[in-house]
Scaffold this motif. Structure first.
Motif, PDB file in Angstrom:
ATOM      1  N   ARG A 129       0.729   3.262  -7.241  1.00 51.97           N
ATOM      2  CA  ARG A 129       0.068   4.065  -6.219  1.00 51.97           C
ATOM      3  C   ARG A 129      -0.156   3.304  -4.918  1.00 51.97           C
ATOM      4  NH1 ARG A 129      -4.923   7.016  -9.123  1.00 51.97           N
ATOM      5  NH2 ARG A 129      -5.493   4.851  -9.510  1.00 51.97           N
ATOM      6  N   SER A 130      -0.526   2.061  -5.003  1.00 54.74           N
ATOM      7  CA  SER A 130      -0.794   1.259  -3.812  1.00 54.74           C
ATOM      8  C   SER A 130      -0.359  -0.171  -4.108  1.00 54.74           C
ATOM      9  CB  SER A 130      -2.284   1.310  -3.471  1.00 54.74           C
ATOM     10  OG  SER A 130      -2.539   0.567  -2.291  1.00 54.74           O
ATOM     11  N   GLY A 173       0.778  -1.232   0.000  1.00 56.58           N
ATOM     12  CA  GLY A 173       0.000   0.000   0.000  1.00 56.58           C
ATOM     13  C   GLY A 173       0.805   1.275   0.000  1.00 56.58           C
ATOM     14  N   LYS A 174       2.118   1.208   0.137  1.00 56.41           N
ATOM     15  CA  LYS A 174       2.941   2.418   0.167  1.00 56.41           C
ATOM     16  C   LYS A 174       3.402   2.775  -1.238  1.00 56.41           C
ATOM     17  CE  LYS A 174       6.933   4.504   2.408  1.00 56.41           C
ATOM     18  NZ  LYS A 174       8.041   4.315   3.368  1.00 56.41           N
ATOM     19  N   ASN A 224      -3.754   1.143 -10.934  1.00 58.05           N
ATOM     20  CA  ASN A 224      -2.748   1.318  -9.890  1.00 58.05           C
ATOM     21  C   ASN A 224      -1.389   1.739 -10.454  1.00 58.05           C
ATOM     22  OD1 ASN A 224      -2.007   1.132  -7.199  1.00 58.05           O
ATOM     23  ND2 ASN A 224      -1.313  -0.995  -7.414  1.00 58.05           N
TER      24      ASN A 224
END
Lengths: 114, 115
Positions: A79-80, A16-17, A63
């Motif tokens: 993005r994640s 998620g980062k 993403n």
């Protein structure tokens, strides 16, 4: 020597980062590509820039984004990141003025998602 | 449909013996054909390309490939394998259509070289 450079060679991120991978080239090629390559598989094209025109492959997840601020540089933004995004990411370039349009690859960035 | 088929997922040879890696393509257009090699954790390196100037193409590191239109094949060969040839090899087709270029990769062939 003219070449395609990718930084970093190894990138570790957390689930998620957001993460950004970088590609630069000294070949002055007008086309730049980003591929995703998972273990024991062929590279899979994510998108490419033809000059400033962005061309997304139909099955590339939202993403994944890309930026090309100038001819020499191209960035891949995830993005994640999910666990399934762990892979080798390859940047390549080509010249549309070349009759055979062969692609020149960078050494790749190995992305690990924890 | 346009496609590239590498007929062997793995090939194992002894050092000093010939190498044959097979590739067949399917295309409605006249394609450009390439062979790339990838060593572990490295990018892809162009071995050779078919440019329609000659059907037998010589590449780097002693590799050759022959374009056979009648068989729609572009097999990669080397007379004598070296330990350093152990790697993954990709046959790639570049197709030109009305929408521009499209690159199609074969699934790859892993070459093992035994001492």
């Amino acid at each position: 020597d003219a070449m395609v450079i990718q930084n970093p060679r190894y990138q570790v991120t957390q689930f998620g980062k957001p993460v950004t991978l970088s590609c630069s080239q000294t070949l002055n090629h007008n086309v730049m590509y980003w591929y995703q390559q998972k273990s024991s598989q062929a590279p899979k094209l994510l998108f490419h820039y033809y000059d400033k025109d962005f061309n997304n492959e139909a099955d590339t997840p939202d993403n994944f984004q890309s930026r090309r601020p100038n001819t020499s540089f191209c960035f891949l933004d995830i993005r994640s990141p999910g666990l399934g995004d762990a892979a080798m990411y390859l940047c390549a370039t080509s010249s549309s003025s070349s009759p055979y349009n062969e692609q020149f690859f960078g050494p790749g960035t190995r992305l690990t998602v924890l | 449909a346009q496609s590239v088929t590498q007929l062997d997922s793995h090939v194992s040879v002894s050092e000093g013996t010939p190498v044959l890696l097979r590739c067949n393509y399917s295309s409605s257009y006249s394609p450009s054909l390439f062979w790339y090699v990838q060593h572990p954790n490295k990018g892809l390196q162009l071995l050779l390309k078919y440019t329609s100037a000659a059907t037998l193409v010589k590449g780097i590191n002693g590799f050759e490939a022959e374009f056979k239109k009648s068989e729609t094949s572009f097999h990669l060969t080397k007379p004598s394998a070296h330990m350093s040839d152990a790697a993954e090899y990709f046959c790639v087709v570049l197709l030109r259509g009305t929408g521009g270029f499209k690159t199609i990769f074969g699934a790859g062939t892993r070459l093992f070289v035994k001492a």
